[in-house]
Design an enzyme around this catalytic site. Structure first.
Site, PDB file in Angstrom:
ATOM      1  N   ASN A 245      -1.482 -10.852   8.238  1.00 31.78           N
ATOM      2  CA  ASN A 245      -2.483  -9.818   8.490  1.00 31.78           C
ATOM      3  C   ASN A 245      -3.860 -10.285   8.021  1.00 31.78           C
ATOM      4  OD1 ASN A 245      -3.316  -6.888   8.954  1.00 31.78           O
ATOM      5  ND2 ASN A 245      -3.949  -7.178   6.833  1.00 31.78           N
ATOM      6  N   GLU A 246      -4.832 -10.182   8.900  1.00 35.13           N
ATOM      7  CA  GLU A 246      -6.230 -10.496   8.590  1.00 35.13           C
ATOM      8  C   GLU A 246      -6.372 -11.795   7.805  1.00 35.13           C
ATOM      9  OE1 GLU A 246      -8.271  -7.058   7.006  1.00 35.13           O
ATOM     10  OE2 GLU A 246      -8.191  -6.055   8.954  1.00 35.13           O
TER      11      GLU A 246
ATOM     12  N   GLN B  23       0.803  -1.219   0.000  1.00 38.03           N
ATOM     13  CA  GLN B  23       0.000   0.000   0.000  1.00 38.03           C
ATOM     14  C   GLN B  23       0.842   1.279   0.000  1.00 38.03           C
ATOM     15  OE1 GLN B  23      -2.640  -1.890   3.222  1.00 38.03           O
ATOM     16  NE2 GLN B  23      -4.040  -0.492   2.207  1.00 38.03           N
TER      17      GLN B  23
ATOM     18  N   HIS C 267       1.130  -9.131   4.477  1.00 39.53           N
ATOM     19  CA  HIS C 267      -0.039  -8.240   4.500  1.00 39.53           C
ATOM     20  C   HIS C 267      -0.711  -8.282   3.124  1.00 39.53           C
ATOM     21  CE1 HIS C 267      -2.037  -4.621   6.525  1.00 39.53           C
ATOM     22  NE2 HIS C 267      -2.670  -4.777   5.368  1.00 39.53           N
TER      23      HIS C 267
HETATM   24  C1  BGC Z   1      -6.336  -3.947   5.985  1.00 39.63           C
HETATM   25  C2  BGC Z   1      -5.701  -2.732   5.368  1.00 39.63           C
HETATM   26  C3  BGC Z   1      -6.776  -1.851   4.750  1.00 39.63           C
HETATM   27  C4  BGC Z   1      -7.718  -1.397   5.837  1.00 39.63           C
HETATM   28  C5  BGC Z   1      -8.830  -0.475   5.370  1.00 39.63           C
HETATM   29  C6  BGC Z   1      -7.631  -3.691   6.670  1.00 39.63           C
HETATM   30  O1  BGC Z   1      -8.545  -4.636   6.199  1.00 39.63           O
HETATM   31  O2  BGC Z   1      -5.419  -4.644   6.792  1.00 39.63           O
HETATM   32  O3  BGC Z   1      -4.757  -3.161   4.427  1.00 39.63           O
HETATM   33  O4  BGC Z   1      -6.240  -0.773   4.044  1.00 39.63           O
HETATM   34  O5  BGC Z   1      -8.300  -2.497   6.459  1.00 39.63           O
HETATM   35  O6  BGC Z   1      -9.640  -1.090   4.436  1.00 39.63           O
END
Ligand code: BGC
Length: 402
Positions: free
Chosen positions: A160-161, A22, A116
């Site tokens: 991440n997530e 990002q 990520h």
């Molecule tokens: C993610 C980010 C994303 C943010 C806002 C999260 O789901 O880890 O990469 O930019 O939310 O959408």
């Protein structure tokens, strides 16, 4: 409420988060770059140079330090570190070693994410998270990164997530466009593959880095049942969130990422009502989500796993609204901590306006970025949150506690 607000405990970290794809730019060897550029791609706007974070990290760390922040979460990019299976780029690792050292030199705690959302093209090419080799490949990548973490980093996240990763890859498998994302259930093999890879990488990192605490960061949807829909809500939440929280019970910490809530009726999740106050991503403006996400997470992982808030924020053009949202979210966090939640950090999403997975339009940043010159300009919210970081104190009143 008495005046004086809430004082965060000594050592509590307050900072901001980013991710490699990002902000860095030209992440050409990643599956996301390939996805952005494939013929007929659903991606509206490719990431391109992003905000040139790969080259401007010193300036970004200087800014965060000058604003008063004590922590910075960022990710290292697998596609740069291991551009071919088994080929580790020493130059890429050295780059990230310098970023980690640069943070430490400025008194900023680096919180490092290994994955990520983006993977090397080759990893996705042979089947990604559901492939039999996924665990071994991800663990080998973790072993390659370990030397730059050892002795320099206290908190690392594997994935991440993972719950969003499982959903996104399920969506891609199903061909995308016509699928109702809110009702989509992640494929079991993807979720299981991610959990197996997380546990394997955690053990590799623990063995290689005795002082490192390893966890992962889960997207918290704050599922709220409509009256009578409690069972349906629990059943909806398990494959999409709680399964991934349960997998963190043996971890050293858990990351909470919270933006909004999702209301669930007996027959599934409800759309955000037309009349609701929304943000630039179309999500409901609901800052109370953070405190609720922290309570829910603590309830699932148990009292032995400390929490770091690794993402919380709002996509808006109106910086006053960012301050109001964040102040209310922090007040909810303070309430959860008063009730006993063991929270060690608050990392705002995001340090910079950046590439929001298909578009630059939703601006989450505390710092604005000119997309032509890459010039950085802190917004008032950056100074406001930086002052809270410096004092470790959330003031009472507007933009703070009620
Ligand atoms: C993610 C980010 C994303 C943010 C806002 C999260 O789901 O880890 O990469 O930019 O939310 O959408």
């Amino acid at each position: 409420m008495p005046t004086g607000g809430f004082v965060f405990p000594e050592g509590f970290l307050i900072g901001a988060s980013t991710s490699a794809h990002q902000i860095e730019g030209n992440n050409v060897n990643s599956d996301w770059w390939a996805f952005e550029h494939r013929p007929g791609s659903p991606v509206r706007e490719p990431s391109g140079d992003a905000v040139d974070g790969y080259h401007r990290w010193r300036q970004d760390l200087d800014l965060l330090r000058d604003l008063g922040f004590t922590a910075y979460r960022f990710s290292v990019e697998w596609a740069r570190i291991e551009p071919q299976p088994g080929h580790v780029s020493r130059a890429a690792l050295e780059h990230y070693r310098r970023v980690i050292e640069g943070a430490r030199e400025r008194g900023i705690e680096p919180v490092v994410t290994l994955h990520h959302f983006t993977s090397p093209r080759w990893f996705t090419g042979f089947g990604g998270w559901a492939a039999p080799q996924a665990t071994e490949r991800f663990a080998a990548y973790a072993a390659a990164v370990a030397p730059i973490l050892d002795g320099a980093v206290r908190y690392a996240a594997t994935v991440n997530e993972p719950n969003m990763v499982a959903l996104m890859h399920t969506l891609i498998r199903k061909g995308g466009a016509d699928t109702d994302f809110a009702r989509l259930e992640p494929d079991d093999d993807l979720s299981a593959g991610l959990i197996g890879a997380h546990h394997a990488a955690r053990e590799v990192l623990r063995a290689a880095c005795p002082d490192l605490r390893v966890g992962w960061t889960v997207a918290n949807q704050v599922y709220q049942p409509e009256p009578g829909a409690e069972d349906a809500c629990r059943a909806h939440a398990w494959p999409r969130e709680d399964r991934f929280l349960e997998a963190a019970r043996g971890d050293d910490w858990i990351g909470v990422q919270s933006y909004t809530r999702t209301r669930v009726a007996a027959d599934g999740p409800l759309p955000v009502p037309e009349e609701a106050d929304k943000t630039l991503t179309g999500w409901e403006y609901y800052p109370a989500a953070l405190g609720q996400a922290v309570r829910h997470t603590a309830g699932v992982v148990g009292p032995d796993v400390p929490i770091l808030v690794t993402e919380n924020g709002i996509a808006t053009d109106d910086d006053d609204r960012r301050i109001a949202y964040t102040g209310a979210a922090l007040a909810g966090l303070a309430d959860a901590m008063r009730e006993g939640a063991d929270v060690r950090a608050y990392l705002h999403w995001s340090a910079l306006d950046n590439y929001e997975w298909g578009s630059y339009r939703p601006t989450f940043g505390l710092v604005a970025v000119d997309r032509t010159t890459f010039a950085r300009t802190p917004k008032p919210s950056a100074r406001w949150l930086g002052a809270i970081a410096r004092d470790r104190r959330l003031p009472a009143g507007p933009g703070g506690e009620e």
